[in-house]
Design a protein around this motif. Structure first.
Motif, mmCIF file in Angstrom:
data_model
loop_
_atom_site.group_PDB
_atom_site.id
_atom_site.type_symbol
_atom_site.label_atom_id
_atom_site.label_comp_id
_atom_site.label_asym_id
_atom_site.label_seq_id
_atom_site.Cartn_x
_atom_site.Cartn_y
_atom_site.Cartn_z
ATOM 1 N N LYS A 208 -26.934 9.574 3.758
ATOM 2 C CA LYS A 208 -26.755 9.129 2.373
ATOM 3 C C LYS A 208 -25.369 8.548 2.159
ATOM 4 N N LYS A 209 -25.319 7.401 1.503
ATOM 5 C CA LYS A 209 -24.051 6.765 1.134
ATOM 6 C C LYS A 209 -23.799 6.989 -0.351
ATOM 7 N N GLN A 210 -22.531 7.186 -0.700
ATOM 8 C CA GLN A 210 -22.157 7.377 -2.098
ATOM 9 C C GLN A 210 -20.812 6.721 -2.337
ATOM 10 N N LEU A 211 -20.634 6.082 -3.494
ATOM 11 C CA LEU A 211 -19.371 5.460 -3.860
ATOM 12 C C LEU A 211 -18.768 6.193 -5.046
ATOM 13 N N LEU A 212 -17.513 6.602 -4.910
ATOM 14 C CA LEU A 212 -16.803 7.279 -5.990
ATOM 15 C C LEU A 212 -15.695 6.355 -6.493
ATOM 16 N N PRO A 213 -15.812 5.834 -7.721
ATOM 17 C CA PRO A 213 -14.798 4.903 -8.245
ATOM 18 C C PRO A 213 -13.514 5.620 -8.647
ATOM 19 N N PHE A 214 -12.417 4.885 -8.632
ATOM 20 C CA PHE A 214 -11.138 5.427 -9.091
ATOM 21 C C PHE A 214 -10.297 4.303 -9.678
ATOM 22 N N THR A 215 -9.293 4.697 -10.454
ATOM 23 C CA THR A 215 -8.356 3.740 -11.034
ATOM 24 C C THR A 215 -7.084 3.742 -10.205
ATOM 25 N N SER A 216 -6.760 2.607 -9.619
ATOM 26 C CA SER A 216 -5.602 2.510 -8.739
ATOM 27 C C SER A 216 -4.295 2.537 -9.528
ATOM 28 N N ILE A 217 -3.301 3.256 -8.993
ATOM 29 C CA ILE A 217 -1.948 3.280 -9.566
ATOM 30 C C ILE A 217 -1.077 2.402 -8.670
ATOM 31 N N PRO A 218 -0.459 1.350 -9.196
ATOM 32 C CA PRO A 218 0.255 0.370 -8.362
ATOM 33 C C PRO A 218 1.600 0.858 -7.848
ATOM 34 N N VAL A 219 1.586 1.995 -7.141
ATOM 35 C CA VAL A 219 2.787 2.566 -6.537
ATOM 36 C C VAL A 219 2.402 3.035 -5.140
ATOM 37 N N ARG A 220 3.259 2.766 -4.147
ATOM 38 C CA ARG A 220 2.944 3.185 -2.783
ATOM 39 C C ARG A 220 3.892 4.279 -2.302
ATOM 40 N N PHE A 221 3.312 5.376 -1.829
ATOM 41 C CA PHE A 221 4.051 6.443 -1.165
ATOM 42 C C PHE A 221 3.471 6.631 0.237
ATOM 43 N N PRO A 222 4.287 6.769 1.265
ATOM 44 C CA PRO A 222 3.740 7.198 2.555
ATOM 45 C C PRO A 222 3.272 8.644 2.441
#
Length: 280
Positions: A208-222
């Motif tokens: 089974k495949k499932q997609l979970l949406p999210f709202t991206s925050i335009p900040v990058r952390f390693p």
């Protein structure tokens, strides 16, 4: 020989990843998360890295001989693990050694998690080569769960990275190609499908495949991928469902990024010990 997995309460988790001299990535990110969640942590550094790669200049010391000797000592002591998680791998020798060790542990009942740490945003990380992609395929073949980001998934699958993302049909092709190289269940992070940011889940037992949406925050952390993997693994080991464990990991990473988005030096990662309560 004593069986230390049975003797100690809780989950015995082995983390195989690099250790940075400065920065909350890899082992430095995963150990506090999983310890806070109540798991008993062993760690096996694949390399000592001077600092996070984001700084652009770094030094790496490979620890293959130490790893080989440590595995031998642990076997003599009877150490056993409920789960093994692999991350950054330095060489072909390491990949083969760790893959064989994971096969043995899996036969003994351990759950194997593989985070094929190689790149992001369509590019390989500093110091990572195409040969590393071949090394990671060795580990994918012995995994119960793999946790690549979109970039790592397409490199493993031999597909083209598209900054605009994928169509729904292309997600099926990506999953299919990863299954062909031996992947079982998978969580593909940082994906974009039909113009929506999503995490892609594939449960091989239910097919089974499932997609979970999210709202991206335009900040990058390693290190956010390491945090995601640690929370996901920790929740699964607590007995939560595949989808719930993924959602918990998504929520934790989102909250941590939002809380620290104004930090001046983002190259060092997120100061986890100051905000572990978000894992509750």
């Amino acid at each position: 020989m004593q069986n230390y997995r049975e003797k100690t309460a809780g989950r015995q988790v082995l983390l195989v990843n690099d250790l940075a001299g400065y920065g909350k990535v890899a082992l430095s990110a995963m150990i506090p998360v999983l310890s806070h969640m109540g798991h008993h942590i062993y760690n096996l550094p694949t390399a000592l890295v001077s600092n996070t790669l984001d700084y652009g200049k770094f030094d790496i010391l490979e620890t293959t001989d130490y790893m080989r000797n440590t595995i031998r000592v642990w076997k003599e002591l009877g150490f056993r693990f409920d789960a093994v998680s692999t991350g950054f791998i330095v060489s072909d020798v390491q990949a083969k050694m760790i893959a064989e060790f994971c096969r043995e542990q899996r036969q003994d009942g351990a759950v194997i998690f593989v985070d094929p740490i190689m790149g992001d945003d369509g590019k390989l990380y500093n110091g990572i080569t195409e040969q590393t992609v071949m090394h990671m395929k060795e580990l994918v073949q012995v995994s119960d769960y793999m946790v690549p980001n979109y970039t790592e998934a397409v490199y493993l699958a031999g597909m083209r990275y598209d900054p605009e993302g994928m169509t729904m049909e292309e997600t099926d092709e990506l999953i299919g190609r990863l299954r062909e190289i031996g992947a079982r269940s998978m969580v593909i992070t940082s994906a974009r499908v039909d113009h929506q940011d999503v995490v892609i889940l594939y449960d091989h037992e239910a097919d089974k495949k499932q997609l979970l949406p999210f709202t991206s925050i335009p900040v990058r952390f390693p290190g956010t991928g390491d945090i995601f993997s640690a929370v996901f693994m920790g929740k699964l080991l607590e007995g939560q469902t595949f989808a719930n464990s993924t959602r918990k990991a998504m929520d934790a990473v989102s909250t941590l990024i939002d809380r620290n988005k104004d930090n001046e030096d983002k190259f060092k990662g997120i100061p986890l010990e100051t905000c572990l309560e978000v894992l509750e």
